[in-house]
Design a protein around this motif. Structure first.
Motif, mmCIF file in Angstrom:
data_model
loop_
_atom_site.group_PDB
_atom_site.id
_atom_site.type_symbol
_atom_site.label_atom_id
_atom_site.label_comp_id
_atom_site.label_asym_id
_atom_site.label_seq_id
_atom_site.Cartn_x
_atom_site.Cartn_y
_atom_site.Cartn_z
ATOM 1 N N SER A 19 -36.923 10.320 83.864
ATOM 2 C CA SER A 19 -38.206 10.646 84.479
ATOM 3 C C SER A 19 -38.981 9.636 84.854
ATOM 4 O O SER A 19 -38.400 8.085 84.077
ATOM 5 C CB SER A 19 -39.568 12.072 83.318
ATOM 6 O OG SER A 19 -39.784 11.338 82.363
ATOM 7 N N TYR A 70 -34.937 14.275 85.686
ATOM 8 C CA TYR A 70 -33.957 15.642 86.028
ATOM 9 C C TYR A 70 -33.396 15.588 84.859
ATOM 10 O O TYR A 70 -33.833 14.885 83.259
ATOM 11 C CB TYR A 70 -32.907 14.345 86.776
ATOM 12 C CG TYR A 70 -31.104 14.816 86.687
ATOM 13 C CD1 TYR A 70 -30.850 16.253 87.344
ATOM 14 C CD2 TYR A 70 -30.637 14.578 85.016
ATOM 15 C CE1 TYR A 70 -29.917 16.427 86.963
ATOM 16 C CE2 TYR A 70 -29.188 14.779 84.839
ATOM 17 C CZ TYR A 70 -28.792 15.356 86.039
ATOM 18 O OH TYR A 70 -27.775 16.299 85.810
ATOM 19 N N ASN A 118 -29.946 18.219 81.891
ATOM 20 C CA ASN A 118 -28.718 18.643 82.356
ATOM 21 C C ASN A 118 -28.326 19.079 80.618
ATOM 22 O O ASN A 118 -28.476 18.839 79.727
ATOM 23 C CB ASN A 118 -27.191 17.304 82.190
ATOM 24 C CG ASN A 118 -26.227 17.508 82.297
ATOM 25 O OD1 ASN A 118 -25.528 18.646 82.116
ATOM 26 N ND2 ASN A 118 -25.140 16.445 83.031
ATOM 27 N N TYR A 143 -28.597 22.175 85.725
ATOM 28 C CA TYR A 143 -28.973 20.898 86.333
ATOM 29 C C TYR A 143 -30.694 21.510 86.811
ATOM 30 O O TYR A 143 -30.297 22.509 86.816
ATOM 31 C CB TYR A 143 -28.050 20.031 87.078
ATOM 32 C CG TYR A 143 -26.646 20.316 86.765
ATOM 33 C CD1 TYR A 143 -26.393 19.110 86.327
ATOM 34 C CD2 TYR A 143 -25.599 20.538 86.708
ATOM 35 C CE1 TYR A 143 -24.803 18.821 86.121
ATOM 36 C CE2 TYR A 143 -24.111 20.711 86.859
ATOM 37 C CZ TYR A 143 -23.775 19.635 85.823
ATOM 38 O OH TYR A 143 -23.147 19.316 85.296
ATOM 39 N N LEU A 195 -33.825 19.145 88.305
ATOM 40 C CA LEU A 195 -34.193 18.258 89.877
ATOM 41 C C LEU A 195 -35.659 18.661 89.896
ATOM 42 O O LEU A 195 -36.066 20.271 90.414
ATOM 43 C CB LEU A 195 -33.513 17.804 90.611
ATOM 44 C CG LEU A 195 -33.811 16.933 91.419
ATOM 45 C CD1 LEU A 195 -33.932 15.783 90.201
ATOM 46 C CD2 LEU A 195 -32.555 16.124 92.402
#
Length: 196
Positions: free
Chosen positions: A51, A66, A68, A84, A86
């Motif tokens: 971040s 973000y 993952n 993922y 965002l």
């Protein structure tokens, strides 16, 4: 390959995120847990969770984050799901404690739940991306004048096709930077007539 660079970023020198040092970069790990009765999935640990945020005014910060992850055998057909996210985030610090800083945050962004063997191209293939609304809380624990450990949890509503409502927990370390105050007199270097 990016993790050594991130570790270098978080070992520098800075003071707390304020109007004088408004920027904060964070790196860590995340745990995702799908909240859907139709899907049998446990919590999955993943990296990275990144971040970048900027202090605005009155305890408020704006940022982007973000994450993952891979959810093992999460889909109803037993396949792994690549995850993922965002998001854009608004964060509000509750109080101004010296060593423990609780905060609330909310945001809007995108989540992607795709099967590992999917033929889709790119990180966010359009048919598998879901708009996501989120809200959560966290706590920052000051490690020293330079670093802060962060722990947060959020509920994320992503109820479109190919997506699931889910919880995301993040643990990481943040590094604050900006104008700086070399002599620690409370006046930022750019406004200080004698910064040393």
């Amino acid at each position: 390959i990016y993790y050594p660079i991130l570790l270098l970023l978080v070992t520098g020198s800075a003071i707390a995120q304020t109007s004088e040092n408004p920027w904060a970069v964070s790196a860590g790990a995340n745990i995702v847990s799908i909240q859907d009765d139709a899907v049998d999935a446990g919590a999955s640990f993943g990296i990275p969770a990144l971040s970048l945020s900027r202090y605005i005014v009155g305890g408020f910060s704006l940022g982007v984050q973000y994450a993952n992850n891979t959810l093992s055998e999460a889909a109803s057909n037993g396949n792994d799901l690549d995850y993922y996210s965002l998001d854009g985030i608004v964060k509000y610090n509750i109080g101004s404690g010296e060593s423990v800083l609780p905060y609330l945050f909310a945001g809007y962004g995108f989540s992607n739940f795709s099967e590992g063997d999917s033929d889709s191209e790119g990180m966010f293939p359009s048919r598998e991306v879901s708009r996501t609304v989120l809200g959560g809380a966290g706590i920052g624990i000051r490690l020293n004048d330079n670093l802060m450990a962060n722990i947060s949890t959020s509920y994320r509503s992503a109820s479109e096709n190919y997506a699931y409502n889910h919880l995301q927990h993040v643990i990481g370390v943040s590094y604050n930077f900006g104008a700086g105050d070399a002599d620690k007199d409370g006046v930022p270097d750019e406004k200080d007539t004698c910064p040393d």
